[in-house]
Design an enzyme around this catalytic site. Structure first.
Site, short mmCIF file in Angstrom:
data_model
loop_
_atom_site.label_atom_id
_atom_site.label_comp_id
_atom_site.label_asym_id
_atom_site.label_seq_id
_atom_site.Cartn_x
_atom_site.Cartn_y
_atom_site.Cartn_z
N LYS A 50 -4.25 3.07 2.13
CA LYS A 50 -5.27 3.42 2.84
C LYS A 50 -6.29 4.48 2.20
CE LYS A 50 -4.33 0.30 5.64
NZ LYS A 50 -3.15 -0.72 5.00
C1 LIG Z 1 -4.87 -4.61 9.96
C2 LIG Z 1 -3.59 -3.98 9.84
N1 LIG Z 1 -3.09 -3.29 10.78
C3 LIG Z 1 -1.80 -2.81 10.75
C4 LIG Z 1 -1.21 -2.49 9.70
C5 LIG Z 1 -0.01 -1.89 9.42
O1 LIG Z 1 -0.25 -0.17 9.15
P1 LIG Z 1 1.03 0.35 8.64
O2 LIG Z 1 1.58 -0.02 7.37
O3 LIG Z 1 0.80 1.96 8.79
O4 LIG Z 1 2.34 0.13 9.92
C6 LIG Z 1 -2.04 -2.81 8.43
C7 LIG Z 1 -1.60 -2.23 7.03
O5 LIG Z 1 -1.98 -2.49 5.91
C8 LIG Z 1 -3.01 -3.71 8.43
O6 LIG Z 1 -3.75 -3.97 7.31
#
Ligand SMILES: Cc1ncc(COP(=O)(O)O)c(C=O)c1O
Length: 392
Positions: free
Chosen positions: A206
């Site tokens: 990110k």
């Molecule tokens: C739209 C979306 N939601 C949720 C997530 C999940 O994030 P995390 O990896 O911090 O759990 C991502 C991860 O890329 C995502 O792109």
């Protein structure tokens, strides 16, 4: 002698030209931003000296405060990742019925709904923003609907006002999966300030990362406290547990990496913006390509550069992806397939044939090109050249 030198030079030149013709180094679609190691070491020394490794330590609290200021929001509660944050937000809100959500997302959004004990109901997306279409959401509302979980895809804000109006009419919470939204503003406010709560991801890929991590943003202190307790196994104190939670705490080490990275984030956002502007100006005249443009009241974070490959582009999205791959450039079909077509979700009532047409078309036609602050201009120009003339 002169002859020998020029022979040598021409050898070097020809080697360079050959190298240049090949792909010198594979180009990833994203590359994690990392603060200089020297900036992280003082935090590590403090952690090693204190022995405070986790359990809401000083660096977690400091990063929370810094982010509250950065986003200009009342509460930020750090968690281990966005997936667990979303799951716990749904649990804290007591959602066990239907949740209307987008099929055009990373599977974590939908998994969090199911793992919270609720049922995802997919609504189609808007063809311009690729975010939930408020009209489609309104059509899916029933007496079983308990929440709307919308996704600000690629950090492009949803139609927050229209979704809020639907949620208010029905008296249900509006939650935003804001995984992609670090630094995004709409109408002068952080996009994280909308809805009942937003969950942002600090995953390595990110705009801002804590290696793994995430945060819940809300202006409701009771909700933030409830999520905080759930993220610590429902523990209130040594002798009291009042809810069934799990361990979703952020460690001191992860928070320290975030604190070390924060001073660099504005510069990184500016570099991303330059890269995206260069793509846009070079590719906007290419027949058969379409772009997702934030509206004029949005400050965007240039998290991704998705291109929509339309039927009048010379080749298909998949072929373009393959040509780039052969030339050492990773582009990502992000998101493909639509969550509604992944085996665990395919066949659910809201996924039948003829439904979710816009989301399914997007899953088949979007390709994200490399964007990260260290993307070299010459490499970007090579990517642009391939996309402009894919068959040459
Ligand atoms: C739209 C979306 N939601 C949720 C997530 C999940 O994030 P995390 O990896 O911090 O759990 C991502 C991860 O890329 C995502 O792109």
């Amino acid at each position: 002698m002169k002859h020998l030198i020029s022979q040598k030079n021409s050898l070097v030149l020809s080697r360079l030209t050959n190298l240049d013709a090949q792909s010198i180094e594979p180009v990833p679609v994203v590359r994690p931003s990392m603060p200089p190691l020297e900036d992280v070491l003082p935090y590590l020394r403090d952690i090693w000296a204190s022995g405070d490794l986790t359990n809401n330590g000083i660096f977690v609290r400091r990063l929370q405060e810094e982010l509250q200021g950065y986003f200009d929001v009342p509460y930020v509660s750090l968690v281990a990742n966005c997936t667990l944050g979303t799951l716990l937000a749904l649990r804290a809100l007591g959602i066990t019925g239907d949740v209307i959500t987008s099929p055009y997302t990373f599977v974590a959004t939908t998994n969090a709904i199911v793992l919270a004990g609720a049922t995802p109901i997919f609504a189609d997306i808007d063809p311009e923003t690729l975010n939930l279409s408020p009209t489609a959401v309104a059509e899916q509302i029933t007496e079983r609907t308990q929440a709307i979980l919308a996704v600000h895809c690629y950090g492009i804000p949803c139609d927050v006002e229209a979704l809020q109006a639907i949620a208010d009419r029905r008296g249900i919470p509006l939650i935003f999966d804001a995984a992609h939204c670090f630094g995004v503003k709409v109408g002068g406010r952080s996009v994280l300030a909308y809805g009942d709560c937003s969950i942002v991801s600090f995953h390595a890929t990110k705009v801002f990362n804590t290696l793994e991590g995430g945060a819940i943003v809300s202006s409701n202190p009771q909700l933030v406290e409830a999520i905080g307790q759930l993220a610590n196994n429902g523990i209130i104190d040594n002798e009291n547990v009042n809810s069934i939670g799990l361990n979703a705490k952020m460690s001191e080490l992860h928070a320290a990496v975030g604190l070390a990275q924060l001073p660099y984030v504005s510069d990184e956002l500016a570099k991303r913006r330059t890269i995206v502007e260069a793509y846009l100006s070079a590719l906007s005249s290419v027949q058969g390509l379409r772009f997702i443009q934030p509206s004029s009241d949005v400050v965007h974070n240039s998290y991704m550069f998705p291109i929509i490959v339309e039927p009048d582009y010379p080749i298909t999205r998949d072929k373009l992806c393959e040509i780039l791959r052969q030339k050492g450039i990773s582009a990502r079909k992000y998101f493909y397939p639509s969550v509604a077509d992944l085996p665990p979700y395919a066949g659910a009532p809201s996924t039948g044939p003829g439904t979710l047409a816009v989301a399914r078309r997007a899953a088949d036609s979007v390709l994200c090109l490399p964007v990260f602050p260290g993307l070299d201009l010459a490499v970007q120009n090579r990517i642009i050249e391939i996309v402009r003339n894919p068959l040459s």
